[in-house]
Design a protein around this motif. Structure first.
Motif, PDB file in Angstrom:
ATOM      1  N   GLU A 126       0.857  -1.190   0.000  1.00 41.83           N
ATOM      2  CA  GLU A 126       0.000   0.000   0.000  1.00 41.83           C
ATOM      3  C   GLU A 126       0.890   1.235   0.000  1.00 41.83           C
ATOM      4  OE1 GLU A 126      -3.784   1.652  -0.161  1.00 41.83           O
ATOM      5  OE2 GLU A 126      -3.440  -0.476   0.224  1.00 41.83           O
ATOM      6  N   VAL A 162      -2.613   4.070  -3.204  1.00 41.97           N
ATOM      7  CA  VAL A 162      -2.679   3.131  -4.331  1.00 41.97           C
ATOM      8  C   VAL A 162      -2.030   1.810  -3.921  1.00 41.97           C
ATOM      9  CG1 VAL A 162      -2.775   4.843  -6.185  1.00 41.97           C
ATOM     10  CG2 VAL A 162      -0.569   4.150  -5.278  1.00 41.97           C
ATOM     11  N   TRP A 163      -2.585   0.737  -4.450  1.00 42.06           N
ATOM     12  CA  TRP A 163      -2.104  -0.601  -4.101  1.00 42.06           C
ATOM     13  C   TRP A 163      -1.196  -1.127  -5.217  1.00 42.06           C
ATOM     14  CZ3 TRP A 163      -1.459  -3.806  -0.240  1.00 42.06           C
ATOM     15  CH2 TRP A 163      -1.252  -5.163  -0.494  1.00 42.06           C
ATOM     16  N   SER A 201       0.200  -4.333  -6.566  1.00 43.61           N
ATOM     17  CA  SER A 201      -0.003  -5.772  -6.474  1.00 43.61           C
ATOM     18  C   SER A 201       1.220  -6.519  -6.996  1.00 43.61           C
ATOM     19  CB  SER A 201      -1.231  -6.176  -7.299  1.00 43.61           C
ATOM     20  OG  SER A 201      -0.969  -5.970  -8.689  1.00 43.61           O
ATOM     21  N   ASP A 261       1.407  -6.037 -10.578  1.00 45.89           N
ATOM     22  CA  ASP A 261       1.994  -4.743 -10.954  1.00 45.89           C
ATOM     23  C   ASP A 261       3.514  -4.824 -10.928  1.00 45.89           C
ATOM     24  OD1 ASP A 261      -0.540  -3.652 -11.188  1.00 45.89           O
ATOM     25  OD2 ASP A 261      -0.581  -2.954  -9.097  1.00 45.89           O
ATOM     26  N   ILE A 275       2.151   2.682 -14.066  1.00 44.68           N
ATOM     27  CA  ILE A 275       1.108   1.740 -13.626  1.00 44.68           C
ATOM     28  C   ILE A 275       0.310   2.345 -12.474  1.00 44.68           C
ATOM     29  CG2 ILE A 275       0.734  -0.481 -12.489  1.00 44.68           C
ATOM     30  CD1 ILE A 275       3.177  -1.512 -14.113  1.00 44.68           C
ATOM     31  N   LEU A 276       0.995   2.913 -11.505  1.00 42.48           N
ATOM     32  CA  LEU A 276       0.320   3.471 -10.330  1.00 42.48           C
ATOM     33  C   LEU A 276      -0.421   4.759 -10.678  1.00 42.48           C
ATOM     34  CD1 LEU A 276       2.943   2.769  -7.513  1.00 42.48           C
ATOM     35  CD2 LEU A 276       1.040   1.361  -8.321  1.00 42.48           C
ATOM     36  N   ASP A 279      -1.885   5.351 -13.520  1.00 43.31           N
ATOM     37  CA  ASP A 279      -3.138   4.912 -14.137  1.00 43.31           C
ATOM     38  C   ASP A 279      -4.141   4.463 -13.083  1.00 43.31           C
ATOM     39  OD1 ASP A 279      -2.141   5.467 -16.636  1.00 43.31           O
ATOM     40  OD2 ASP A 279      -1.513   3.400 -17.061  1.00 43.31           O
ATOM     41  N   LYS A 280      -3.627   3.832 -12.017  1.00 41.89           N
ATOM     42  CA  LYS A 280      -4.516   3.396 -10.935  1.00 41.89           C
ATOM     43  C   LYS A 280      -5.108   4.591 -10.189  1.00 41.89           C
ATOM     44  CE  LYS A 280      -3.071  -1.274  -9.700  1.00 41.89           C
ATOM     45  NZ  LYS A 280      -2.746  -2.159  -8.558  1.00 41.89           N
ATOM     46  N   ASP A 300      -6.015   7.390 -11.413  1.00 40.99           N
ATOM     47  CA  ASP A 300      -7.160   7.790 -12.242  1.00 40.99           C
ATOM     48  C   ASP A 300      -7.660   9.188 -11.880  1.00 40.99           C
ATOM     49  OD1 ASP A 300      -8.999   7.510 -14.250  1.00 40.99           O
ATOM     50  OD2 ASP A 300     -10.508   6.523 -12.984  1.00 40.99           O
TER      51      ASP A 300
END
Length: 725
Positions: free
Chosen positions: A328, A336-337, A339, A342, A370-371, A373-374, A376
């Protein structure tokens, strides 16, 4: 340069014993041609100096324009150096063709007068090939050929060869039937390789002019001119093959040791090639200079394989495994997570072939995207989001643990100090092998470690590159912020808002940045490659791992490989094709040299049984000359007397004492004595001396290694060999 003008009524200064060769009918045409050459040399040098000065004054430019300017400066400088260095002795000789009996002069460089008439053919040009290739069996369209011997800028001898009967009468007084060439082979040696361009023989020339595609193996015994071929082939290929030019990688010339490189250092510049990189295997990695020999033959053999070099890949891959737990990450906008998927996606982001340490930045950038985009949230500036993640300690620490920056010395050192790590990277090793490879000081580098260190350095890249890049980006960001704040203050007080708002444009900010902050950090290692062509001398000594070290620098697989299987200290029982196929070369052509131009027949008669006893199929060459001086055998205590007598009898020339240990000698201990060297058998490879003295040769070793060392040392002699035992 020996001369830049024509200082004499004649270019010929023949001794009285060659008075018949001085007849005007034989040399008048040459003298007239030399006058034209002299005049053109003077005007050419003046023109080159003017053009070089003008080119240097031109603006540097950027991109291709800058490269073109640098290439032109390099070309003009190289030609000017050659013209200044020589003079009329640029000319090697002339040829007369059967077709119209036209006379053409061959030189180190091509030379054309103001009227466009060709005064000298470049020796590398197709038109000059018959000058070297013609033989009585295959005259190559020649009626006759003349070669000059230059001393101090004047011709002190020349010899003619005729290939048709109607030429005999015109050259009767100057026909030597190669006796002058044979005599030149016995001339005194110095600390530098002699200039032999004018006497290149047909068998050597055929190899020099062979094409550059694939690997050409030049196999030949001692004295056959392998090194001469390698050096002249280097100059020829740079002239004839545009794919090998300096802007496209150029040529790397690899020799066996430093004394060898010093010996041949002057050859390529004398051929007009100043930009060829020369090195030994030790020079390819920083640890090479201090590396000692590997004392354990078993360990050396284990490290010499392609498999061990390939073990570097799993050794690095162990440090490129994505984390197996999610995380986290708190940001000023939202949590943001990250994973495990990811992490895996980010770790797959680097482009294939990207060095590990440089790829880490690509992993980081992929993770940020990537993060983002998460998140958003288009209202969040991407750069601010990136900076926020960079300040998240747990995220950056997790990445550092999973994909750390690595030093090649630490990676290879761990193989020799952590048995479990070595077993993981090289699972084929037997337990006893793993134990044998461990050592108390993992960084006590030996020559057997160098290919592994090189492979690790190429796979890892520079660990400082990422740190420098981040520091540079931080400096640029700080400057942008400072400039932006200054511009804001100007806008607040300014009248012409439209004009001043242009100051916020990014391209203008780039122009205002400190040049040091955006300049390239470092230049690449000059020996890292890639090179368009490799020339490797004494190649019979290379291990499979060392071959991989070289081939990594030559993706074109265009090589000239020079060696003698009979001179391999550790044996060479397979064919060249088998050896090279094993390291990844599949387009291989073999050329053999069988005539010994250096070693007298008396020395070869003594040396041949030494190598044939150990290697019955050794390629022992045939000597073309005899000195009439038999090999002498004396007692070890006679060393100083042998040297003193030789020095007293010979005002010129060099001698070499070959021994495996220290010697008690007043001659060798004299610091003023520069004509006598003391070398181990291994360091004599590729060299030649007028006198060679072997001290207790039975101590050179046993088996194949000892026989090879004795054979190599004996065949360094060009005039006399003395064995002390």
């Amino acid at each position: 340069m020996t001369t830049s003008a024509f200082p004499h009524t004649s270019a010929f200064a023949l001794p009285d014993r060659l008075a018949a060769k001085a007849a005007p009918a034989l040399i008048a045409a040459d003298d007239e041609h030399f006058r034209a050459i002299a005049h053109t040399l003077e005007t050419s040098i003046a023109d080159l100096e003017e053009r070089l000065a003008a080119t240097r004054k031109e603006a540097g430019g950027i991109g291709q324009a800058a490269m073109d300017r640098d290439a032109e400066i390099h070309r003009l400088t190289a030609r000017l150096k050659t013209l200044r260095r020589f003079g009329l002795d640029l000319c090697l000789g002339h040829l007369v063709t059967t077709d119209g009996h036209s006379r053409q002069y061959v030189g180190r460089l091509g030379l054309t007068d103001d009227d466009g008439d060709r005064l000298l053919l470049d020796w590398r040009s197709p038109a000059a090939e018959p000058f070297f290739a013609a033989t009585h069996a295959h005259p190559a369209g020649l009626a006759s050929r003349r070669r000059y011997r230059w001393t101090g800028g004047r011709i002190t001898d020349y010899w003619d060869e005729v290939f048709t009967e109607d030429e005999l009468a015109d050259h009767a007084a100057s026909l030597d039937d190669q006796s002058a060439f044979i005599a030149s082979l016995g001339g005194s040696r110095s600390g530098r390789m002699r200039d032999v361009l004018g006497t290149i023989q047909a068998d050597q020339d055929a190899i020099i002019r062979a094409g550059s595609r694939g690997a050409l193996v030049v196999d030949g015994g001692p004295g056959t001119g392998k090194t001469v071929v390698a050096l002249h082939r280097t100059a020829y290929l740079l002239y004839s093959d545009p794919r090998l030019g300096h802007q496209r990688g150029g040529v790397l010339f690899v020799g066996p040791h430093r004394p060898y490189l010093a010996y041949v250092d002057d050859v390529l510049p004398s051929l007009g090639e100043e930009g060829v990189q020369t090195c030994t295997l030790r020079d390819l990695v920083p640890e090479g200079e201090a590396a000692g020999p590997e004392p354990d033959e078993r360990v050396a053999a284990l490290k010499s394989t392609v498999a061990m070099v390939e073990a570097i890949e799993p050794a690095v891959a162990l440090y490129e495994e994505p984390p197996t737990e999610g995380l986290e990450v708190e940001t000023p906008w939202a949590d943001v997570w990250v994973s495990t998927a990811d992490w895996a996606e980010a770790f797959d982001a680097p482009e294939p072939g990207t060095p590990h340490n440089e790829a880490r930045d690509q992993v980081w950038e992929a993770l940020v995207e990537i993060l983002y985009d998460k998140l958003d949230d288009e209202e969040v500036p991407f750069d601010r989001f990136r900076r926020a993640l960079a300040q998240h300690a747990e995220l950056t620490e997790t990445l550092t643990r999973a994909w750390p920056l690595l030093e090649p010395t630490d990676l290879v050192g761990d193989l020799w100090s952590v048995p479990a790590y070595l077993r993981h990277c090289a699972p084929w090793l037997e337990p006893d092998d793993v134990r044998a490879l461990q050592r108390s000081d993992p960084h006590a580098w030996t020559t057997a470690d160098l290919p592994l260190l090189d492979a690790a350095r190429r796979r890892l890249g520079d660990p400082e590159a990422s740190r420098r890049r981040r520091r540079q980006e931080a400096e640029i960001a700080a400057q942008r912020k400072e400039i932006g704040e200054a511009v804001d203050r100007i806008l607040e007080a300014g009248a012409d808002v439209d004009a001043l708002s242009m100051l916020h444009q990014k391209d203008l900010h780039d122009r205002l940045l400190d040049g040091d902050a955006v300049a390239p950090a470092v230049s690449p290692d000059a020996l890292a490659g890639p090179f368009a062509h490799l020339v490797v001398d004494e190649a019979q000594e290379l291990t499979d791992a060392e071959w991989r070290m070289l081939l990594a620098r030559c993706p074109s697989r265009s090589l000239t490989i020079v060696g003698d299987r009979a001179q391999a200290r550790h044996g060479f029982t397979e064919s060249w094709e088998e050896r090279l196929a094993r390291v990844g070369l599949d387009c291989i052509e073999l050329a053999s040299l069988t005539i010994n131009y250096r070693t007298p027949e008396e020395v070869m008669t003594a040396a041949a049984p030494v190598i044939l006893a150990a290697i019955p199929d050794a390629n022992v060459p045939t000597s073309v000359r005899s000195t009439g001086v038999p090999v002498a055998r004396r007692a070890v205590d006679d060393l100083d007397r042998v040297l003193e007598d030789w020095l007293a009898e010979h005002e010129e020339g060099t001698a070499c004492v070959v021994a495996t240990g220290a010697l008690d000698s007043r001659v060798l201990a004299d610091p003023a004595q520069t004509r006598v060297r003391l070398l181990t058998p291994e360091l004599t490879k590729g060299l030649e001396f007028d006198l060679v003295v072997l001290v207790d040769p039975e101590t050179f070793g046993e088996g194949v290694e000892g026989a090879v060392d004795r054979y190599v040392a004996m065949t360094r002699a060009t005039q006399r060999l003395v064995v002390l035992d």
